[in-house]
Design an enzyme around this catalytic site. Structure first.
Site, mmCIF file in Angstrom:
data_model
loop_
_atom_site.group_PDB
_atom_site.id
_atom_site.type_symbol
_atom_site.label_atom_id
_atom_site.label_comp_id
_atom_site.label_asym_id
_atom_site.label_seq_id
_atom_site.Cartn_x
_atom_site.Cartn_y
_atom_site.Cartn_z
ATOM 1 N N LYS A 185 -0.736 11.331 5.105
ATOM 2 C CA LYS A 185 -0.375 10.161 5.918
ATOM 3 C C LYS A 185 0.244 8.983 5.165
ATOM 4 O O LYS A 185 1.219 8.504 5.936
ATOM 5 C CB LYS A 185 -1.835 9.608 6.699
ATOM 6 C CG LYS A 185 -1.836 8.425 7.401
ATOM 7 C CD LYS A 185 -3.184 7.869 7.533
ATOM 8 C CE LYS A 185 -3.138 6.286 8.045
ATOM 9 N NZ LYS A 185 -4.373 5.729 8.495
ATOM 10 N N LYS A 199 0.871 -1.153 0.202
ATOM 11 C CA LYS A 199 0.159 -0.160 -0.077
ATOM 12 C C LYS A 199 0.948 1.127 -0.006
ATOM 13 O O LYS A 199 0.609 2.203 -0.744
ATOM 14 C CB LYS A 199 -1.124 -0.155 1.069
ATOM 15 C CG LYS A 199 -1.679 1.188 1.340
ATOM 16 C CD LYS A 199 -2.701 1.454 0.406
ATOM 17 C CE LYS A 199 -3.651 2.931 0.486
ATOM 18 N NZ LYS A 199 -4.450 2.684 1.798
#
Length: 305
Positions: free
Chosen positions: A246, A171
Site C-alpha cells: 500500500k 512517510k
C-alpha cells in the site's frame, strides 16, 4: 492536563494507540465499525461510543486511524464528522494516505472552522503497543505543538515535516527507502546462498560494513542472525507485506504525478504488490525473500507460483 479525545479507528494500530492515551490520563471516547475492536479498546480504558459523530462531539482533539484516504474524506464530509465537532477542534489524521487526499482533508477541515494535522506513523503494531511510534506531522506549527503531548503518549518521537500533507510525504519517502532496502538485502542473501555463503557470515560482514541498514540489522529477512526479526517467527508480521505494498503504491502514485523517473521505487511497488496479492498476504514484508528465492530457482522462461 486531561484532554478529551475522540478516536475513530480502533484496529491493530488505532486500538493500542487509543489505549496508551487513556493510560496517560486522557479521556478517550472511541468508535470502530468492528464490534470486537471496540470491545478490546473498551477493556483497555477507552469509552465506547455509538458512532464516529458521537466520539467527535465535545472532543478537544479528534484522531483518526483509517485504511485509506477515501475513508478519511468520506468520514470527514459525507458522514458528518466535521459537522459534529465543536468549532476549532484539532483533527489529527494518523492514517497513511495519498498526499493529495491529505491536503484535501486539511482543506475540508479548515473550511469547516477546525484545525488540521496529518501525522502518519512508523513502527508497526509493536510500536503502537509499546508507545514507541515515530510520527511525521504536516500542518501548522501551533497545531503540531498542541498535538505533541498526545503524540508523546503514543510514541517516542514526533517530527514536524512542514505544511499540509508533509507528514504523508515523509512517510511514503521513508517507506520507499525501506521497501527498496529490504529487496536489496533479500537479494544479497539469495545471492550468498547460491555462492555457498552462510547467512551468519554475510550478516557479520554486512552489518558492520557499508551494507549496514535497518532492513538488515533490525528486520533481517532470514532466520538466525537477528533473533527478534519476524524471520524467526515464521514471518508473522511486524509490518505486513500488504501494508508495504500500500505504502509503495502511494509512493508510486506520487512519482508518476510528479513525472519523477524513479525506476527502483516503481519496481519495488510492483514486486510488493505481487507478493502481497499472493503468498505474502499474511506475511511480514521481509518474507519477500521467499519470492526472490523462488524466482532465482525457477527455470528460465517460467514464473514461480
Amino acid at each position: 492536563m486531561t484532554t478529551v479525545i475522540g478516536f475513530i479507528g480502533l484496529g491493530h494500530m488505532g486500538g493500542p494507540m487509543a489505549a496508551n492515551l487513556a493510560a496517560a490520563g486522557h479521556r478517550v471516547r472511541g468508535f470502530d465499525l468492528v464490534p470486537e475492536a471496540l470491545a478490546t479498546a473498551t477493556a483497555a480504558g477507552v469509552e465506547a461510543t455509538g458512532s464516529a459523530r458521537e466520539a467527535a462531539a465535545g472532543a478537544d482533539v479528534v484522531i483518526t486511524m483509517l485504511p485509506a484516504g477515501r475513508h478519511v474524506l468520506a468520514l470527514y464530509q459525507d458522514e458528518g464528522l466535521l459537522a459534529a465537532a465543536r468549532p476549532g477542534t484539532l483533527f489529527v489524521d494518523c492514517s497513511t494516505i495519498d498526499v493529495t487526499d491529505a491536503r484535501a482533508a486539511h482543506a475540508a477541515t479548515t473550511a469547516a472552522g477546525h484545525r488540521a494535522l496529518d501525522a502518519p506513523v512508523s513502527g508497526g503494531v509493536v510500536g503502537a503497543e509499546a508507545a514507541t511510534l515515530t510520527f511525521m506531522a504536516g500542518g501548522g506549527e501551533a497545531e503540531f505543538h498542541e498535538a505533541e503531548p498526545l503524540l508523546a503518549a503514543m510514541g517516542k518521537r514526533a517530527v514536524h515535516c512542514g505544511g499540509a500533507g508533509a507528514g504523508q510525504a515523509a512517510k511514503i519517502c521513508n517507506n520507499m527507502i525501506l521497501g527498496i532496502s529490504m529487496i536489496a538485502v533479500s537479494e544479497a542473501f539469495v545471492l550468498g546462498e547460491s555462492l555457498g555463503l552462510s547467512h551468519q557470515a554475510l550478516y557479520d560482514v554486512a552489518s558492520t560494513a557499508s551494507g549496514q541498514c535497518w532492513a538488515l540489522t533490525a528486520n533481517c529477512p532470514v532466520p538466525g542472525p537477528v533473533p527478534t526479526s519476524p524471520a524467526n517467527r515464521d514471518y508473522r508480521p511486524g509490518f505486513a507485506a500488504p501494508l508495504m505494498a500500500k505504502d509503495l503504491g502511494l509512493a508510486a502514485n506520487a512519482l508518476r504525478a510528479g513525472g519523477i523517473d524513479a525506476g527502483l521505487g516503481l519496481r519495488a511497488a510492483e514486486m510488493y504488490t505481487a507478493f502481497a496479492e499472493g503468498s505474502g498476504a499474511a506475511q511480514d514484508f521481509s518474507g519477500i525473500v521467499h519470492a526472490l528465492r523462488a524466482a532465482a530457482e525457477a527455470p528460465k522462461g517460467t514464473t514461480p507460483a
